[in-house]
Every structure is written in C-alpha cells, then in structure tokens.
Design an enzyme around this catalytic site. Structure first.
Site, short mmCIF file in Angstrom:
data_model
loop_
_atom_site.label_atom_id
_atom_site.label_comp_id
_atom_site.label_asym_id
_atom_site.label_seq_id
_atom_site.Cartn_x
_atom_site.Cartn_y
_atom_site.Cartn_z
N HIS A 1 -9.65 -0.78 18.76
CA HIS A 1 -10.75 -1.30 17.93
C HIS A 1 -10.47 -2.73 17.49
O HIS A 1 -11.32 -3.63 17.65
CB HIS A 1 -10.92 -0.37 16.72
CG HIS A 1 -11.85 -0.88 15.67
ND1 HIS A 1 -13.10 -0.33 15.45
CD2 HIS A 1 -11.73 -1.88 14.75
CE1 HIS A 1 -13.69 -0.97 14.46
NE2 HIS A 1 -12.88 -1.92 14.02
N GLU A 2 -9.27 -2.96 16.95
CA GLU A 2 -8.93 -4.31 16.49
C GLU A 2 -8.79 -5.27 17.66
O GLU A 2 -9.14 -6.45 17.54
CB GLU A 2 -7.63 -4.25 15.68
CG GLU A 2 -7.70 -3.39 14.42
CD GLU A 2 -8.70 -3.92 13.40
OE1 GLU A 2 -9.10 -5.10 13.52
OE2 GLU A 2 -9.07 -3.18 12.48
N HIS B 1 -12.19 -6.66 18.74
CA HIS B 1 -12.59 -7.77 17.88
C HIS B 1 -11.88 -9.05 18.28
O HIS B 1 -12.50 -10.10 18.50
CB HIS B 1 -12.23 -7.47 16.42
CG HIS B 1 -13.13 -6.50 15.73
ND1 HIS B 1 -14.50 -6.65 15.65
CD2 HIS B 1 -12.85 -5.36 15.04
CE1 HIS B 1 -15.02 -5.65 14.96
NE2 HIS B 1 -14.04 -4.85 14.59
#
Length: 309
Positions: A106-107, A110
């Site tokens: 997820h990170e 980004h």
C-alpha cells in the site's frame, strides 16, 4: 536646449569587456560568448558539491525489495503452511503476515507513483524499498494498523502522507488514491485464488478461510481509506481541490497522528462497526465468485486462536 546638449555628448568609450557579464550577486565574471567562468566565481563552484551531496545517490537497488520484505514474505508462507496443516497459530500468522505485506505494498504504491511524478527525495527510502523498519512513521503506519486488525478484526491503514514535489492536482489525487485502490485489488486477488482452487466445493480448510479473511480485511481497508476524513487518503485525494487553509489543516502532523486513532475508536462503536462489516461483505459478494458466508466466520475463528468462542 535639451536636444543640443544631447547631440554634443561625446560617445561612450568602448567597453573592453564587451561580451562579458558580471553577476551582481556573486561578483562572478561570465563570458557570454562561452561557458567559461572566471576564478572570481569560487563561491558558486564551492556550492555545487554541497548541492550534489544533498541529493540522494541513485542506486540500482533503490527499487528492489528489501531483505525485511522478503523475510516477512517467508514468515507469511510459514503461517500458510501451518494453516494448511491445521496447526495453531498458523491462521493468525498467515492473516497478520499477509496484512503487513499489504501495508508495505500500500505504502509502496503511493511512493512509487509520487517518485515517478517528481518526489525525488523518496529515492533510497524505506517506502520504495519495501522496508517498514525505515518508514518515517513506523508506529502510525505499521504498529497501529496491526493492532487494529488484532483488536477490531478489520483493516485500517496508516495516515495519509504529504508528497513533496508532485505537481498538478490530478497527479496528487492519483497518488493519494493509489493505496486504497491497491487494497481493493488485493481483495479481489485473495478472493479469486480460493474461488479458482475450490471451484465451489465446500471446505473447512484453515488456509482458504484465512485467505478469505485477508480479502475481507483488504476490503475494509479500501472502504475506510476512501472516506474523506482529514488525515486519511480519501481526504488527501480531495485536498488539491480544497482551499489551501483546509487542505493544510487536514494533512497537518497533528491531524495525521490522531485521525486514524479517532476513526478506529469510531469503528469500535457497535452500531458503526455493524455497518462496516456488511459494506465489506457486499464488496466481496459483488465479485460473485463463491459463497463466503460460512467460510469467512470460520477464518475469523481460526485467526483468534486464543479465544474460546
């Protein structure tokens, strides 16, 4: 009279330094006909190495998974093997390990998009190398989301980030949405794999029920992450279109620190919690792959191996 005095003015002497320009700020004499700089420009020359040293050094290993990520992948696989053999705490290790892996991905989603669109300061960071131990806010991004899963049984990622260097409102919005959309894609993946392998056959497997629980956790993380609450990714996606004062407040350090905790406390309230669970279940059922109504509670039971019920 004025015109006469002007006509009688002598011509200005030819400038012997024609073709050169003097930098008024540094006193550097620059030959406009070439790229040569006179020795008087030593201050600017001395600043160049300092600026180069300040920039992160590019390496072929910047975008490779870190050993920490590979170790976490191995621990999750071990949990899957234990769950396959119906051994505690296999389901717990499988679900928690898969959740931690999804947090890292997820990170990374980004950061990878932000780096591509101008956030060069991310080069060599833990966000790009999939190393949660090198996150700038490990407690908010890793520890608390793990506690949310263990205590609440649902997924809630860390706070939104402020990505410096990303220009353009559309790009800033896409960077903010990359994380929740990644959770949604992972939810589809963790539902599709059991569906393709089981082909509608009933099962009491700890392994398959654990994967379905992981899919449910990903769905809840995507739903909550997309809520336009200050400090969350949903708000960060709208921030470029809001007044600057509102956007700055919604992504300030104080709001980013306490917003996920406040959201977790709100979701802990039974009426709110009871609304979140059906929403996530609807997301899974919309895929229409197989009936998870019985397998999902079984996965939750195996995950909480320390519980009597």
């Amino acid at each position: 009279m004025t015109s006469e005095s002007t006509d009688e003015m002598p011509d200005a002497p030819a400038d012997s330094s024609a073709g050169s320009v003097t930098d008024g700020a540094t006193g550097t004499a620059i030959d406009s006909g070439s790229d040569r700089v006179s020795p008087t420009g030593t201050a600017a020359a001395e600043d160049a190495p300092a600026q180069a040293a300040a920039e992160p050094r590019r390496s072929r290993f910047d975008h490779l998974p870190s050993p920490v990520f590979l170790a976490l992948l191995g621990v999750t696989a071990l949990g899957g093997w234990l769950a396959w053999n119906r051994t505690d705490p296999g389901a717990f290790v499988l679900v928690l390990g898969a959740w931690l892996l999804s947090i890292v991905i997820h990170e990374w989603s980004h950061a990878a998009l932000a780096h591509r669109w101008g956030a060069r300061d991310l080069r060599g960071s833990g966000l790009l190398s999939l190393n949660p131990f090198r996150y700038p806010d490990r407690f908010l991004s890793v520890v608390l989301p793990s506690a949310y899963l263990i205590l609440g049984g649902f997924g809630l990622t860390g706070p939104a980030h402020r990505w410096e260097g990303v220009r353009g409102r559309r790009r800033q919005t896409l960077v903010a949405l990359a994380g929740p959309l990644t959770n949604l894609l992972l939810a589809v993946l963790f539902v599709a794999v059991p569906a393709l392998m089981l082909r509608g056959q009933p099962t009491d497997s700890w392994f398959w029920s654990g994967l379905l629980l992981v899919a449910f956790v990903q769905a809840t993380a995507a739903i909550v992450g997309l809520l336009p609450i200050p400090g969350m990714d949903g708000f960060a996606a709208l921030a470029p279109y809001l007044p600057r004062r509102w956007a700055t407040f919604g992504l300030s350090d104080g709001v980013r620190t306490y917003a996920p905790i406040a959201v977790f406390a709100l979701l802990w309230i039974p009426p709110v919690h009871s609304q979140l669970l059906p929403m996530a279940t609807v997301v899974l059922e919309s895929l229409d792959l197989f009936d998870e109504s019985l397998l999902l509670p079984y996965g939750e039971l195996n995950f909480r191996f320390w519980s009597d019920s």
